[in-house]
Each structure stands twice: as C-alpha cells, then as structure tokens.
Design an enzyme around this catalytic site. Structure first.
Site, PDB file in Angstrom:
ATOM      1  N   ASN A  19      15.846  25.206  18.397  1.00  0.00           N
ATOM      2  CA  ASN A  19      14.771  24.786  17.480  1.00  0.00           C
ATOM      3  C   ASN A  19      14.197  23.432  17.861  1.00  0.00           C
ATOM      4  OD1 ASN A  19      14.269  26.764  15.166  1.00  0.00           O
ATOM      5  ND2 ASN A  19      16.500  26.773  15.410  1.00  0.00           N
ATOM      6  N   MET A  97      25.727  20.760  11.498  1.00  0.00           N
ATOM      7  CA  MET A  97      26.783  21.453  10.761  1.00  0.00           C
ATOM      8  C   MET A  97      27.579  20.502   9.863  1.00  0.00           C
ATOM      9  SD  MET A  97      26.356  24.524  11.158  1.00  0.00           S
ATOM     10  CE  MET A  97      25.154  25.427  12.090  1.00  0.00           C
ATOM     11  N   ARG A  98      26.877  19.541   9.279  1.00  0.00           N
ATOM     12  CA  ARG A  98      27.518  18.609   8.355  1.00  0.00           C
ATOM     13  C   ARG A  98      26.590  18.341   7.174  1.00  0.00           C
ATOM     14  NH1 ARG A  98      32.003  15.847  10.698  1.00  0.00           N
ATOM     15  NH2 ARG A  98      32.216  16.610  12.830  1.00  0.00           N
ATOM     16  N   HIS A 116      17.340  26.904   7.328  1.00  0.00           N
ATOM     17  CA  HIS A 116      18.503  27.731   7.003  1.00  0.00           C
ATOM     18  C   HIS A 116      18.237  29.174   7.430  1.00  0.00           C
ATOM     19  CE1 HIS A 116      22.182  28.825   5.016  1.00  0.00           C
ATOM     20  NE2 HIS A 116      21.547  29.859   4.489  1.00  0.00           N
TER      21      HIS A 116
HETATM   22  C1  GAR Z   1      19.732  27.886  13.511  1.00  0.00           C
HETATM   23  O1  GAR Z   1      19.753  29.283  13.447  1.00  0.00           O
HETATM   24  C2  GAR Z   1      19.727  27.273  12.124  1.00  0.00           C
HETATM   25  O2  GAR Z   1      19.046  28.074  11.203  1.00  0.00           O
HETATM   26  C3  GAR Z   1      21.200  27.216  11.833  1.00  0.00           C
HETATM   27  O3  GAR Z   1      21.789  26.824  13.044  1.00  0.00           O
HETATM   28  C4  GAR Z   1      21.035  27.357  14.123  1.00  0.00           C
HETATM   29  C5  GAR Z   1      20.795  26.254  15.141  1.00  0.00           C
HETATM   30  O4  GAR Z   1      20.297  26.800  16.310  1.00  0.00           O
HETATM   31  N1  GAR Z   1      21.469  26.262  10.815  1.00  0.00           N
HETATM   32  C6  GAR Z   1      22.421  26.408   9.902  1.00  0.00           C
HETATM   33  O5  GAR Z   1      23.154  27.368   9.860  1.00  0.00           O
HETATM   34  C7  GAR Z   1      22.513  25.256   8.930  1.00  0.00           C
HETATM   35  N2  GAR Z   1      23.473  25.547   7.911  1.00  0.00           N
HETATM   36  P1  GAR Z   1      19.708  25.876  17.471  1.00  0.00           P
HETATM   37  O6  GAR Z   1      20.775  24.830  17.784  1.00  0.00           O
HETATM   38  O7  GAR Z   1      19.500  26.823  18.609  1.00  0.00           O
HETATM   39  O8  GAR Z   1      18.419  25.282  16.972  1.00  0.00           O
END
Ligand code: GAR
Length: 216
Positions: A19, A97-98, A116
C-alpha cells in the site's frame, strides 16, 4: 509543475508495504497532490522500509519497546517526534500491527487514518479476510477510517466492496482485497488532501460524492 506545497504523508507499517508502493506511485504520477515525507516501521527488516528506500523515500526503523501489541511510551514519543520533524500533514497507517495510544492521537488529532481489510464494523482486529471467509460472508472489502482510541472503531471515510468466491482461500481473498486497497487508499488520501472530507461525530461526508454512489 506548479509551486503549490504538496500534502505531506507519514506512512507507518510493519509488513511488505504494497500500500505504501501504491501511494508512492500515485504521488509520483501526480494522481494525488501529495508526497511521502517519511516511512516508519516497528520491524527492522520490514519490506515497507526496503521498498521506500528503493524509491528514495526517507525510511526509518524505530524500536517499538517491550510490548507486543502497542508502542511503549518512549517509543510512541519517538514516532511523534519523527513525524513532526518531517512536517507531516497526515499519518497514514498501512499495515501497522500495533495500536496507537494517547500521545499520538493528541499529536495528530483527526489526522491519523488506517486501512482495514474488511467492511467495518464487521471483522475488526487481526486477519480480517480470514474472519470473513470463516464466517461465510459473500461480500467483504476494505475500509479507510480515522483512528480513535478503539480497535478499528474510528469514523469511516471510504469503503470498497469485494466479492468472496466459493473456491477462495485466505490467500486468494486477501489478494483480491489488496487490489481494492491499492485503489481505495490513494483515492481516500487525495480526498483528505483536497479537503473534501468533513467529519461530524461518527459521520463523514464528501467521499466520492453521492452521485457516484448512485443517488439520483
Ligand atoms: C493490508 O491488507 C492492510 O489492510 C492490513 O495489512 C495489510 C498490509 O499490507 N492491515 C491490517 O490488517 C491492520 N489491522 P501491505 O504491507 O502490503 O500494505
């Protein structure tokens, strides 16, 4: 290029950084009026840091301290200081993740957003795509929301639906949700940068405009 100051993003993530890459590409192509001022991670070897550095974006690991699910106080202060020094307008969580606490929420009021991988308020917390698959929903998706004290509870800014297919595995479903995320997150960040989003209590307005959502 005009001389207008760009909206400065500070991106926080723990994972591979797809992202962040989508946001960086949107900045560089001029699709969004923003620049990434800084990328921070609580994981020294996270892909997000390597992928930022490859693109010439300042990227730093800041030690999270001794807790597993949050930053300790000194660490949260260090994150705030780095974001302030970088002159960040918006703090963008991309796979962090925090949980963030008071220090950060006070430093950037209504200026922290999260992505999310589900249609909130369904399936908050970890591995939301797995929760959705196990529950048996036929539609899930992704949500961009303001961050508040709760876990995935802040006011919703934008959402995108994604179908669940009969033969999905957690991996295929997460991959389809991520494709939607790479569109949704840059679009939501642009809406915020352009001042189109208004928040009043839990409700926000301005996302996409009602006409695009099929309102006559
Ligand atoms: C994404 O899918 C985001 O929605 C999720 O982590 C991934 C990160 O991907 N976020 C969560 O689960 C937050 N609780 P990336 O590192 O490839 O962007």
């Amino acid at each position: 290029m005009n001389g207008k100051r760009k909206f400065r993003l500070g991106i926080l993530g723990s994972g591979k950084g797809s992202n962040m890459v989508a946001l960086a590409d949107a900045c560089v192509s001029g699709r969004i009026p923003c620049e990434i001022a800084l990328v921070l991670s609580d994981v020294a070897e996270a892909g997000i840091l390597a992928r930022a550095r490859e693109r010439g974006i300042p990227a730093r690991f800041i030690h999270p301290g001794g807790f597993r699910t949050k930053l300790d106080e000194a660490s949260e202060r260090a994150y705030c200081a780095a974001l302030r020094e970088a002159g960040v307008d918006l703090v963008v969580l991309a796979g962090l993740m925090r949980i963030l606490k008071e220090e950060m929420l006070r430093a950037f009021p209504r200026r922290i957003i999260n992505l999310h991988p589900a249609l909130l308020p369904a399936f908050p917390g970890l591995e939301a795509w797995k929760q959705a698959l196990e529950y048996g929903v036929k539609i899930t998706g992704c949500t961009v929301h303001f961050v508040d004290q709760g876990i995935d509870t802040g006011p919703i800014i934008a959402q995108q639906a994604v179908p669940v297919w009969d033969d999905d595995t957690p991996e295929t479903l997460h991959a389809r949700i991520q494709q939607a995320e790479w569109e949704l997150y840059p679009a939501a960040v642009a809406a915020l940068a352009e001042g189109r989003i208004r928040a009043e209590g839990r409700r926000t307005t301005g996302w996409a405009g009602d006409s695009k959502k099929g309102k006559p």
